[in-house]
Every structure is written in structure tokens, then in C-alpha cells.
Design a protein around this motif. Structure first.
Motif, PDB file in Angstrom:
ATOM      1  N   PRO A   1       0.805  -1.223   0.000  1.00  0.00           N
ATOM      2  CA  PRO A   1       0.000   0.000   0.000  1.00  0.00           C
ATOM      3  C   PRO A   1       0.837   1.273   0.000  1.00  0.00           C
ATOM      4  CG  PRO A   1      -0.967  -1.606   1.479  1.00  0.00           C
ATOM      5  CD  PRO A   1       0.362  -2.170   1.041  1.00  0.00           C
ATOM      6  N   HIS A   2       1.988   1.258   0.675  1.00  0.00           N
ATOM      7  CA  HIS A   2       2.855   2.436   0.657  1.00  0.00           C
ATOM      8  C   HIS A   2       3.353   2.730  -0.762  1.00  0.00           C
ATOM      9  CE1 HIS A   2       2.991   1.511   4.977  1.00  0.00           C
ATOM     10  NE2 HIS A   2       3.326   2.775   5.152  1.00  0.00           N
ATOM     11  N   GLU A   3       3.703   1.677  -1.499  1.00  0.00           N
ATOM     12  CA  GLU A   3       4.161   1.870  -2.873  1.00  0.00           C
ATOM     13  C   GLU A   3       3.012   2.301  -3.785  1.00  0.00           C
ATOM     14  OE1 GLU A   3       7.836  -1.219  -3.391  1.00  0.00           O
ATOM     15  OE2 GLU A   3       5.880  -2.084  -2.877  1.00  0.00           O
ATOM     16  N   GLN A   4       1.818   1.814  -3.505  1.00  0.00           N
ATOM     17  CA  GLN A   4       0.658   2.258  -4.278  1.00  0.00           C
ATOM     18  C   GLN A   4       0.392   3.743  -4.035  1.00  0.00           C
ATOM     19  OE1 GLN A   4      -1.612  -1.079  -2.543  1.00  0.00           O
ATOM     20  NE2 GLN A   4      -2.332  -1.543  -4.609  1.00  0.00           N
ATOM     21  N   LEU A   5       0.513   4.159  -2.784  1.00  0.00           N
ATOM     22  CA  LEU A   5       0.360   5.574  -2.446  1.00  0.00           C
ATOM     23  C   LEU A   5       1.430   6.411  -3.142  1.00  0.00           C
ATOM     24  CD1 LEU A   5      -0.855   7.926  -0.785  1.00  0.00           C
ATOM     25  CD2 LEU A   5       0.592   7.190   1.118  1.00  0.00           C
ATOM     26  N   ASP A   6       2.676   5.935  -3.135  1.00  0.00           N
ATOM     27  CA  ASP A   6       3.759   6.673  -3.791  1.00  0.00           C
ATOM     28  C   ASP A   6       3.491   6.821  -5.284  1.00  0.00           C
ATOM     29  OD1 ASP A   6       5.137   7.002  -1.430  1.00  0.00           O
ATOM     30  OD2 ASP A   6       6.494   5.303  -1.765  1.00  0.00           O
ATOM     31  N   CYS A   7       2.950   5.785  -5.899  1.00  0.00           N
ATOM     32  CA  CYS A   7       2.617   5.849  -7.329  1.00  0.00           C
ATOM     33  C   CYS A   7       1.625   6.974  -7.593  1.00  0.00           C
ATOM     34  CB  CYS A   7       2.057   4.507  -7.787  1.00  0.00           C
ATOM     35  SG  CYS A   7       1.432   4.491  -9.478  1.00  0.00           S
ATOM     36  N   LEU A   8       0.591   7.053  -6.779  1.00  0.00           N
ATOM     37  CA  LEU A   8      -0.415   8.106  -6.949  1.00  0.00           C
ATOM     38  C   LEU A   8       0.192   9.489  -6.744  1.00  0.00           C
ATOM     39  CD1 LEU A   8      -3.318   6.307  -5.087  1.00  0.00           C
ATOM     40  CD2 LEU A   8      -3.348   6.960  -7.506  1.00  0.00           C
ATOM     41  N   LYS A   9       1.077   9.623  -5.757  1.00  0.00           N
ATOM     42  CA  LYS A   9       1.732  10.905  -5.498  1.00  0.00           C
ATOM     43  C   LYS A   9       2.571  11.343  -6.691  1.00  0.00           C
ATOM     44  CE  LYS A   9       2.400  10.751  -0.449  1.00  0.00           C
ATOM     45  NZ  LYS A   9       3.444  10.569   0.607  1.00  0.00           N
ATOM     46  N   GLU A  10       3.331  10.417  -7.253  1.00  0.00           N
ATOM     47  CA  GLU A  10       4.310  10.765  -8.272  1.00  0.00           C
ATOM     48  C   GLU A  10       3.684  10.923  -9.662  1.00  0.00           C
ATOM     49  OE1 GLU A  10       7.610   8.036  -8.093  1.00  0.00           O
ATOM     50  OE2 GLU A  10       7.599   8.077  -5.911  1.00  0.00           O
ATOM     51  N   VAL A  11       2.648  10.138  -9.943  1.00  0.00           N
ATOM     52  CA  VAL A  11       2.027  10.201 -11.271  1.00  0.00           C
ATOM     53  C   VAL A  11       0.982  11.307 -11.347  1.00  0.00           C
ATOM     54  CG1 VAL A  11       0.729   8.908 -13.021  1.00  0.00           C
ATOM     55  CG2 VAL A  11       2.463   7.746 -11.636  1.00  0.00           C
ATOM     56  N   ARG A  12       0.243  11.515 -10.256  1.00  0.00           N
ATOM     57  CA  ARG A  12      -0.852  12.483 -10.214  1.00  0.00           C
ATOM     58  C   ARG A  12      -1.818  12.263 -11.388  1.00  0.00           C
ATOM     59  NH1 ARG A  12       0.103  16.812  -6.754  1.00  0.00           N
ATOM     60  NH2 ARG A  12      -1.420  18.073  -7.918  1.00  0.00           N
ATOM     61  N   PRO A  13      -2.330  11.058 -11.535  1.00  0.00           N
ATOM     62  CA  PRO A  13      -3.186  10.763 -12.685  1.00  0.00           C
ATOM     63  C   PRO A  13      -4.538  11.453 -12.581  1.00  0.00           C
ATOM     64  CG  PRO A  13      -3.284   8.958 -11.124  1.00  0.00           C
ATOM     65  CD  PRO A  13      -2.231   9.918 -10.607  1.00  0.00           C
ATOM     66  N   LYS A  14      -5.194  11.609 -13.706  1.00  0.00           N
ATOM     67  CA  LYS A  14      -6.551  12.148 -13.690  1.00  0.00           C
ATOM     68  C   LYS A  14      -7.547  11.131 -13.146  1.00  0.00           C
ATOM     69  CE  LYS A  14      -5.900  15.352 -17.566  1.00  0.00           C
ATOM     70  NZ  LYS A  14      -6.339  15.714 -18.944  1.00  0.00           N
ATOM     71  N   TRP A  15      -7.224   9.843 -13.308  1.00  0.00           N
ATOM     72  CA  TRP A  15      -8.162   8.783 -12.933  1.00  0.00           C
ATOM     73  C   TRP A  15      -7.346   7.562 -12.547  1.00  0.00           C
ATOM     74  CZ3 TRP A  15     -12.300   6.580 -16.875  1.00  0.00           C
ATOM     75  CH2 TRP A  15     -13.328   5.955 -16.165  1.00  0.00           C
ATOM     76  N   ALA A  16      -7.743   6.879 -11.462  1.00  0.00           N
ATOM     77  CA  ALA A  16      -7.034   5.681 -11.011  1.00  0.00           C
ATOM     78  C   ALA A  16      -8.020   4.674 -10.439  1.00  0.00           C
ATOM     79  CB  ALA A  16      -5.987   6.036  -9.959  1.00  0.00           C
ATOM     80  N   SER A  17      -7.739   3.401 -10.675  1.00  0.00           N
ATOM     81  CA  SER A  17      -8.501   2.347 -10.007  1.00  0.00           C
ATOM     82  C   SER A  17      -7.714   1.897  -8.780  1.00  0.00           C
ATOM     83  CB  SER A  17      -8.764   1.175 -10.950  1.00  0.00           C
ATOM     84  OG  SER A  17      -7.571   0.524 -11.305  1.00  0.00           O
ATOM     85  N   ILE A  18      -8.432   1.738  -7.668  1.00  0.00           N
ATOM     86  CA  ILE A  18      -7.802   1.441  -6.378  1.00  0.00           C
ATOM     87  C   ILE A  18      -8.629   0.379  -5.667  1.00  0.00           C
ATOM     88  CG2 ILE A  18      -7.064   2.373  -4.155  1.00  0.00           C
ATOM     89  CD1 ILE A  18      -6.987   5.169  -5.491  1.00  0.00           C
ATOM     90  N   SER A  19      -8.012  -0.735  -5.329  1.00  0.00           N
ATOM     91  CA  SER A  19      -8.706  -1.813  -4.640  1.00  0.00           C
ATOM     92  C   SER A  19      -8.829  -1.506  -3.152  1.00  0.00           C
ATOM     93  CB  SER A  19      -7.950  -3.131  -4.831  1.00  0.00           C
ATOM     94  OG  SER A  19      -8.413  -4.110  -3.929  1.00  0.00           O
ATOM     95  N   VAL A  20     -10.065  -1.456  -2.656  1.00  0.00           N
ATOM     96  CA  VAL A  20     -10.234  -1.224  -1.206  1.00  0.00           C
ATOM     97  C   VAL A  20      -9.607  -2.363  -0.420  1.00  0.00           C
ATOM     98  CG1 VAL A  20     -12.266   0.259  -1.405  1.00  0.00           C
ATOM     99  CG2 VAL A  20     -12.581  -2.216  -1.280  1.00  0.00           C
ATOM    100  N   ARG A  21      -9.667  -3.579  -0.955  1.00  0.00           N
ATOM    101  CA  ARG A  21      -9.083  -4.733  -0.260  1.00  0.00           C
ATOM    102  C   ARG A  21      -7.576  -4.581  -0.118  1.00  0.00           C
ATOM    103  NH1 ARG A  21     -10.518 -10.583  -2.616  1.00  0.00           N
ATOM    104  NH2 ARG A  21     -12.572  -9.741  -2.076  1.00  0.00           N
TER     105      ARG A  21
END
Length: 252
Positions: free
Chosen positions: A91-111
């Protein structure tokens, strides 16, 4: 019935050329697939990038390169990145991806995010602050219950109301069926929902989802390689074209 958006998921995290020769791995393949799928009727693309060995990657640089190239090549397509862990990323790496890419749209698994629940509020807050549109991934009813709990507690923001329900499973392999959606529908009240499905009943699942009010139908080689006839699809674009034609026939 309003026409839902057809989203193509051309490759996923696990399949390769050995599974289908037309599955896009590198950026040139993805650009050609995106052009063909948009011409066939896709309005959105669910993007996975691969590393130099063809393996699943959340590398920010690769994402930024792919997003820029796709936006230039097919500007009409809405682009969504995946944050899927695929058993590789935390999850930390998933968070880092979102921070660094800043995409307009992302799919994120709640699980997957619930593996580190202390990060959830930070992650969804980040998406709200940088205006990243969130599509939550729900694999079953328990994921939808978790999403509702997070929404009620303010962890997930009110505007983050999109969810994609996955029918069937990749591993262990299980084909999705249209009746899997029925018990989930009460849990989708108040949410904007999409559907994808594994296996040869993919198209039947998506058409049933459209009848139930889904506003995004996700089709493509990430989830299924086989046409309703049982033959192998020639391309992602053929899967898109077939779904669009059958939806239009049913709606007529």
C-alpha cells in the motif's frame, strides 16, 4: 437505457504474448491498441504498464511516458491507471505511485489498501487534493461493505463514489456469470458502478450490468480472451466492437 461508456482493459498485470499474440506489452503496442479500440467504440482505457522484462509495474516514469503518448495519440480516450499490487506492491508503494504520477483517474482496490488501513485516509485525501478521480475495485460483497464503512466515516470522500465490481476471478480461475451481480445491486445504491468479468461470459455479464444501470462496461484481454462463440478474440478492438454492437441491438 443510456449508453454506458465502454472501457477497454487491454493487458492487465499477468498475461503476456504467450497468452495472446495481440496482447499489448510495450508502449508502441499499447498506442496501436488504443487507436483501434477507440475506433471500435471504446471511450476509456484502463492502463497497465510493464517493466523492461514485461512484468507488471507501478513505475511513475513509465506511467507518465505512457499517459503523455496516449493523450497525444488518442486524445478522445479517458485514461485510467491501475494501482493493482499484483502480489508485488505494498500500500505504501501504491500511495507513492499516486503521489508521483498524479493521474486524472485511477482504479484502487479497497481490499489492497486495507492491508494498511492507517494509510487509507491519507491515500483518498491525496486523491481528493490532487483531483485524481477514484474508481474503487470491489471483488465481492465484503469489499462493498468496507467501502460503505469508509464512506460513512469520511475516509473515502463523498465525491469518490465510483466502483467497479469484478465478476469471477483470475486466481484461482473462476469465470464470471451474470447472476453474480444480482446480490451486489443493493450494495451499489448511491454509487456509480462499472462491471468487468472474467471468462467467456464476459459479454453477457456486461450486457446484464448495463440493464441494471452500470455506466461503465470494462472489456478486454485483462479479463477474457474468448468470444461468446468460444473462439479466441483476434484483438481487443474486436471485443470492444462486439460489445458495442450487441448493446446497440439490445437497446433498439
Amino acid at each position: 437505457m443510456n449508453a454506458p461508456v465502454i472501457m477497454v482493459a487491454p493487458n492487465g498485470a499477468r498475461r503476456g504474448k504467450a497468452d495472446h499474440p495481440s496482447l499489448p506489452i510495450n508502449l508502441n503496442d499499447m498506442l496501436a491498441t488504443a487507436r483501434a479500440c477507440h475506433s471500435a467504440g471504446a471511450g476509456a482505457l484502463h492502463l497497465h504498464v510493464r517493466d523492461s522484462e514485461g512484468e507488471h509495474s507501478l513505475d511513475a516514469g513509465r506511467y507518465r511516458e505512457a499517459l503523455a503518448a496516449l493523450s497525444a495519440e488518442v486524445p478522445e480516450l479517458d485514461l485510467q491507471i491501475t494501482t493493482e499490487s499484483a502480489g508485488v506492491y505494498s500500500p505504501h508503494e501504491q500511495l507513492d505511485c499516486l503521489k508521483e504520477v498524479r493521474p486524472k483517474w485511477a482504479s484502487i482496490s479497497v481490499r489492497e489498501i486495507n492491508r494498511a488501513p492507517e494509510l487509507a485516509e491519507q491515500l483518498y485525501g491525496l486523491c481528493a487534493d490532487q483531483e485524481t478521480r477514484v474508481q474503487h475495485i470491489a471483488y465481492d460483497a465484503s469489499d462493498l461493505h468496507l467501502l460503505h464503512d469508509w464512506r460513512q466515516r469520511g475516509v473515502v470522500r463523498p465525491e469518490q463514489d465510483e466502483v467497479i465490481c469484478v465478476l469471477g476471478a483470475y486466481f484461482p480461475p473462476r469465470a464470471g456469470t451474470p447472476d453474480e451481480l444480482t446480490p451486489l445491486l443493493p450494495l451499489l445504491d448511491g454509487l456509480s458502478f462499472a462491471v468487468c468479468a472474467f471468462g467467456p461470459q464476459e459479454e453477457a455479464c456486461l450486457l446484464a450490468a448495463a440493464q441494471s444501470g452500470a455506466n461503465v462496461l470494462r472489456v478486454g484481454f485483462e479479463n477474457n480472451l474468448v468470444a461468446p462463440s468460444g473462439t479466441l478474440w483476434r484483438s481487443n478492438a474486436d471485443a470492444v466492437s462486439s460489445l458495442k454492437a450487441r448493446f446497440e441491438r439490445n437497446a433498439a
